[in-house]
Design an enzyme around this catalytic site. Sequence first.
Site, PDB file in Angstrom:
ATOM      1  N   ASP A 104     101.628 122.410 153.060  1.00 28.83           N
ATOM      2  CA  ASP A 104     102.267 120.494 152.959  1.00 28.83           C
ATOM      3  C   ASP A 104     103.337 120.510 154.077  1.00 28.83           C
ATOM      4  OD1 ASP A 104     103.633 117.585 152.386  1.00 28.83           O
ATOM      5  OD2 ASP A 104     103.941 118.895 150.692  1.00 28.83           O
ATOM      6  N   ASP A 164      98.855 118.888 155.233  1.00 32.37           N
ATOM      7  CA  ASP A 164      98.866 118.064 156.035  1.00 32.37           C
ATOM      8  C   ASP A 164      98.105 118.581 158.095  1.00 32.37           C
ATOM      9  OD1 ASP A 164     101.596 119.079 156.516  1.00 32.37           O
ATOM     10  OD2 ASP A 164     102.374 117.379 155.736  1.00 32.37           O
ATOM     11  N   ASP A 202      78.239 116.259 158.604  1.00 32.77           N
ATOM     12  CA  ASP A 202      78.609 115.772 157.287  1.00 32.77           C
ATOM     13  C   ASP A 202      76.795 115.269 157.081  1.00 32.77           C
ATOM     14  OD1 ASP A 202      79.872 116.136 154.407  1.00 32.77           O
ATOM     15  OD2 ASP A 202      79.400 113.516 154.445  1.00 32.77           O
ATOM     16  N   GLU A 256      75.137 120.205 158.114  1.00 31.68           N
ATOM     17  CA  GLU A 256      75.300 120.326 156.237  1.00 31.68           C
ATOM     18  C   GLU A 256      73.532 119.780 156.602  1.00 31.68           C
ATOM     19  OE1 GLU A 256      76.919 119.446 152.221  1.00 31.68           O
ATOM     20  OE2 GLU A 256      76.867 117.648 154.245  1.00 31.68           O
TER      21      GLU A 256
HETATM   22  C1  NOJ Z   1      79.217 116.918 151.373  1.00 31.82           C
HETATM   23  C2  NOJ Z   1      80.635 117.368 151.689  1.00 31.82           C
HETATM   24  O1  NOJ Z   1      80.528 118.303 151.876  1.00 31.82           O
HETATM   25  C3  NOJ Z   1      81.178 116.968 150.055  1.00 31.82           C
HETATM   26  O2  NOJ Z   1      82.234 117.158 150.247  1.00 31.82           O
HETATM   27  C4  NOJ Z   1      80.840 115.273 150.399  1.00 31.82           C
HETATM   28  O3  NOJ Z   1      81.127 115.067 149.052  1.00 31.82           O
HETATM   29  C5  NOJ Z   1      79.274 114.455 150.578  1.00 31.82           C
HETATM   30  N1  NOJ Z   1      78.845 115.189 151.823  1.00 31.82           N
HETATM   31  C6  NOJ Z   1      79.467 113.411 151.408  1.00 31.82           C
HETATM   32  O4  NOJ Z   1      80.261 112.897 152.078  1.00 31.82           O
END
Ligand code: NOJ
Length: 569
Positions: free
Chosen positions: A26, A34, A207, A273
């Site tokens: 921070d 940040d 994501d 992911e």
């Molecule tokens: C995966 C992310 O790594 C996680 O932290 C998040 O809650 C969910 N996707 C939803 O975006």
Amino acid sequence: MTKNNERADWWKQAVVYQVYPRSFYDASGDGLGDIRGVTARMDYLRALGIDAIWLSPFYPSPLVDGGYDVADYRDVDPRLGTLADFDEMVAAAHDAGIKVVVDIVPNHTSTEHEWFRAALAAGPGSPERDRYVFRPGRGEHGELPPNGWRSTFGGPAWEPVGDGEWYLHLFAVEQADLNWKNPEVREDFKRTLRFWSDRGADGFRIDVAHALAKDLDSRPLDEWPDDPDQASLSQEGEGGDNPLWDRPEVHEIYREWRKVFNEYEPPRFAVAEAWVCPEHQWMYASTDELGQVFNFEFAKTDWFADDFRRAIEEGLDAAERSRSTTTWVLSNHDMARHATRFGLPQVRSREHHQLVNDWLLRDGRTYVEDRALGTRRARAALLMELGLPGSVYLYQGEELGLFEVADIPWEALEDPEARMTEHGDAIKGRDGCRVPLPWVADDPTDAFGFSAPAEHAAPHLPQPAWFGSHAVDAEEADKGSMLWFYRHALALRAELVVPTGDTSLAWAAENGGEVIAYERPTADGRTLEVVTNFGAEPARLPEGEVLLASAELNADGSLPADATVWVVR
Ligand code: NOJ
């Protein structure tokens, strides 16, 4: 710069360090990490010897889900800095020879996003609503949800908006799912990819990459099963027949993105992911799509040789099918830290990993972790992981040997996953691995040096007293610390293993039973053998020079339990 980063395909065997920006450092003193905090610690990151940093979301956000609820994809949250701070951070990273990966959250926006506000204002049937997944409710006045789907964070996956329509949210109520059949949505994300690429981002982490394409129209919504745990709706199902996860059409989106990545020199890459079954992972990583996909099998595996061996085999197999490389992950911001997991009673089946995680994160369940054992295994796991072909994703704080913080008071928790379940259990969620990092052991202001200014707000999550002994300055002063072990191992990997560009692996003679042993060619024309002993009995070392060991070897030169050694010959 590492030798690896001189290559255009640097990401294929990179060590990527995940920065969770609000908890890294921070610089402003408001108790939240940040972007300038990342710039301020670039020397630390360089000394660690990583190739790249991946920043979890730092975009404007109400922070309902730690920033994974994005209100504007092309800006910086004012609490975390400005676009100018971002540019400065990228310049500092590039000067230090470090690449920058940013997080893209395409499945859902925050309900504070201007699109969602417009959708509410415009009403049913409007083009504004078509960017999201709105459906009429059931019942005479639409007072019942379109069907019984549940959100990943618990509770219904549909929320009414007061005019008979409901919107879909696979995660929190404040995270509305986008409609990827809408051409405007598709165009806008390509604009976002170019926006960050033009500002110097070298790659992207995508994501929930397996959820974008949905099939809500091929049968009446209320004919789908309600329960997401049923095979037909599970996140890790076979795909194709599942309306929400891992649908084949999702790959069309990534083929379009690949064209955008290839507009740049060197081409950008992305890592998906995607919590899909191992047989489906490789598609996301193929060369005409994203390039890489997270292989989470290490993170699901407890300390058993055969489970790790199988995870390695599956990872290498997926890499071959995608003609790319795989990734190895022990921890991230969504799971309990592995130094804690490995110090608990171990669970046999990888399928139980979610249960183990849930169990760990439950309120009122006291667990006794054996910290010495967890640390010892974490060291052994790192050396086993770093020798493997492919990329390694590290999570901030694992280089300090941090454990999960189990005792955050209920009222201080931030994670939307922290909630009462329908069974009356309290799940404390994922904040235990997101606590602000300790930089200074003896900090009179009680924040372990997390905030730069002397006068500052309390860290956004409370740090436990034991963080002091894991602080960066304490570990720097101790050559036997986890930090020095990481630096040493990463430097050896960068010099010896990666520059060959070779991604082959051969199982060594010692491999089998409680021992995992594999061989890789080295940059100086020798062979590296990596041996990990999971068993209680000492393991015999192969011929050669011991370069590095995760624990002291036995007096007779054998490898003790829960230890890994690197031998060259
Ligand atoms: C995966 C992310 O790594 C996680 O932290 C998040 O809650 C969910 N996707 C939803 O975006």
